[in-house]
Design a protein around this motif. Sequence first.
Motif, PDB file in Angstrom:
ATOM      1  N   ASN A 244       0.643  -0.804  -0.069  1.00 39.83           N
ATOM      2  CA  ASN A 244       0.024   0.174  -0.003  1.00 39.83           C
ATOM      3  C   ASN A 244       0.990   0.949   0.200  1.00 39.83           C
ATOM      4  OD1 ASN A 244      -2.724  -1.939   0.123  1.00 39.83           O
ATOM      5  ND2 ASN A 244      -2.834  -0.993   2.520  1.00 39.83           N
ATOM      6  N   ASN A 245       2.290   0.765  -0.976  1.00 40.68           N
ATOM      7  CA  ASN A 245       2.571   2.264  -0.993  1.00 40.68           C
ATOM      8  C   ASN A 245       2.633   3.064  -2.042  1.00 40.68           C
ATOM      9  OD1 ASN A 245       4.892   1.731   1.168  1.00 40.68           O
ATOM     10  ND2 ASN A 245       4.959   0.103   0.067  1.00 40.68           N
ATOM     11  N   ARG A 246       3.031   4.450  -1.986  1.00 44.69           N
ATOM     12  CA  ARG A 246       2.719   5.283  -3.191  1.00 44.69           C
ATOM     13  C   ARG A 246       4.336   6.244  -3.977  1.00 44.69           C
ATOM     14  NH1 ARG A 246      -2.041   7.345  -5.101  1.00 44.69           N
ATOM     15  NH2 ARG A 246      -1.196   9.122  -5.921  1.00 44.69           N
ATOM     16  N   PHE A 247       4.216   5.819  -5.656  1.00 44.73           N
ATOM     17  CA  PHE A 247       5.703   5.523  -6.130  1.00 44.73           C
ATOM     18  C   PHE A 247       4.987   6.556  -7.453  1.00 44.73           C
ATOM     19  CE2 PHE A 247       5.620   1.278  -3.983  1.00 44.73           C
ATOM     20  CZ  PHE A 247       6.948   1.877  -3.874  1.00 44.73           C
ATOM     21  N   GLU A 248       5.169   7.354  -7.376  1.00 46.81           N
ATOM     22  CA  GLU A 248       4.311   8.729  -7.810  1.00 46.81           C
ATOM     23  C   GLU A 248       5.941   9.725  -8.446  1.00 46.81           C
ATOM     24  OE1 GLU A 248       1.189   9.864  -5.871  1.00 46.81           O
ATOM     25  OE2 GLU A 248       2.318  11.931  -4.606  1.00 46.81           O
ATOM     26  N   GLY A 270      -1.192  -4.148  -2.974  1.00 45.83           N
ATOM     27  CA  GLY A 270      -1.734  -3.380  -3.166  1.00 45.83           C
ATOM     28  C   GLY A 270      -0.840  -1.921  -3.446  1.00 45.83           C
ATOM     29  N   ASN A 271       0.140  -1.165  -4.035  1.00 44.22           N
ATOM     30  CA  ASN A 271       0.672  -0.235  -4.335  1.00 44.22           C
ATOM     31  C   ASN A 271       0.511   0.249  -5.470  1.00 44.22           C
ATOM     32  OD1 ASN A 271       3.025  -0.488  -2.408  1.00 44.22           O
ATOM     33  ND2 ASN A 271       3.433  -2.754  -3.499  1.00 44.22           N
ATOM     34  N   GLU A 272       0.273   2.086  -5.406  1.00 43.70           N
ATOM     35  CA  GLU A 272      -0.107   2.418  -6.562  1.00 43.70           C
ATOM     36  C   GLU A 272       1.491   2.911  -6.917  1.00 43.70           C
ATOM     37  OE1 GLU A 272      -2.731   5.328  -9.157  1.00 43.70           O
ATOM     38  OE2 GLU A 272      -3.352   4.261  -7.040  1.00 43.70           O
ATOM     39  N   PHE A 273       1.491   3.057  -8.539  1.00 41.08           N
ATOM     40  CA  PHE A 273       2.964   3.434  -9.254  1.00 41.08           C
ATOM     41  C   PHE A 273       2.468   4.652 -10.128  1.00 41.08           C
ATOM     42  CE2 PHE A 273       3.667  -0.911  -7.663  1.00 41.08           C
ATOM     43  CZ  PHE A 273       5.304  -0.862  -7.176  1.00 41.08           C
TER      44      PHE A 273
END
Length: 413
Positions: A244-248, A270-273
């Motif tokens: 559940n991390n965000r990489f942006e 559950g991560n957002e790229f």
Amino acid sequence: MWANNKITGLLIVLLLLLSVQLVQSQPVVVSSGSSIKEGVSRAEPGDTLIIEEGLYNEYDIKVDKPLTILGDGDVVIDGNRKGFILVITADDVTVKNLEVKHASTSFMEDYAGILIEQTDNTVIENVTLTDNYFAIYLAKSTNSVIRNNHITASAKRETQSGNAIHLWYSKDVTIEDNYVTGHRDGLYFEFVEGATISGNVSENNIRYGIHFMYSDHCRYEDNTFRNNGGGVAVMYTSHVEIINNRFEDNWGSSAYGMLLKEINRSKIIGNEFYNNSVGLYIEATSRNEFKHNTFRQNGWAVKLMANSTDNIFTKNNFIANSFEVATNSMKNYNEFNNNYWSHYEGYDLDRDGIGDVPHRPVRLFSILVEKQPQSLLLLRSLLIDILDAAERIMPVLTPETLVDSQPKMTKVS
């Protein structure tokens, strides 16, 4: 009479012991204009040291006994670039509610605003660290907590700055709810075991938001890594949980949302790229689970190198990426199934939510771009669409077995 005298004597002894205890429980106060070093020297093990509001021009403050150090009001310790500022070498030390700034810069010494060496049960909380070379440097320590600190620096080159939170050879450390920016690496881990990294924001660092090596059985969750020079690098590690991390917004010719190199038996869930040059770069990485991640508006969602095997990609969302998957091999030793692909052009006649024809996420054009980057100018051209369509029907240059045989028709929730 004798009994009364004995009782009176016992009461006197108890009163004396109580008075001694009361005296010992009084905090040691350091007032503005006096010395924190002198306050540490006066304090007994287990005491609370209260630093009153003010500016303290001090460095190399050695904390070699168990203490609780609390700032009362706006407390600033300025090292004036002369060395370390707080040096903690004792167990059971807590530091809260103050600002530490201007540790020395050096090519030979790893100067830090707060240096923690060979300790157990250290807590650094609600501390502002400003323009230090290294901000917090923790080595050979266990059961430490670094929580809710605000860490900033303004260096322009890697040689001018150390890392914001640097861990070396440590175990069972909790890093949570910190904000870090402007350092070489936001967080750096080497030979760390059993760490939990959660709720942190690491952005605008010169190299990596987190640089993570040789550190098994760690978990990082609910962090944001944004606009860092190289993105995030996780290398030479096994049994990591990335949840559940965000990489942006990590853009550049060598920038990735996250780079995985020689990572094994780990979970990436559950991560957002979002909006990266490359969302996820995978090299020499095996037996990992990639599930419920979203890859949205990246240049390349996933770059999967040939030496990566037995990875499972399932129930991920691939939305509006220029290229969904790229690889440097005609073979595929990984599994893709039940993912949602916004570029999928198939159909679902039986209406079971699964596409009736497989999806091939590797475009012929992605291979051409790897060989000739200038060809990106043709990305939206009709010619490229025709070439990609032909390659999907009769694969010649793309890996025939890299397919999702059960693509989802709607986004995975």
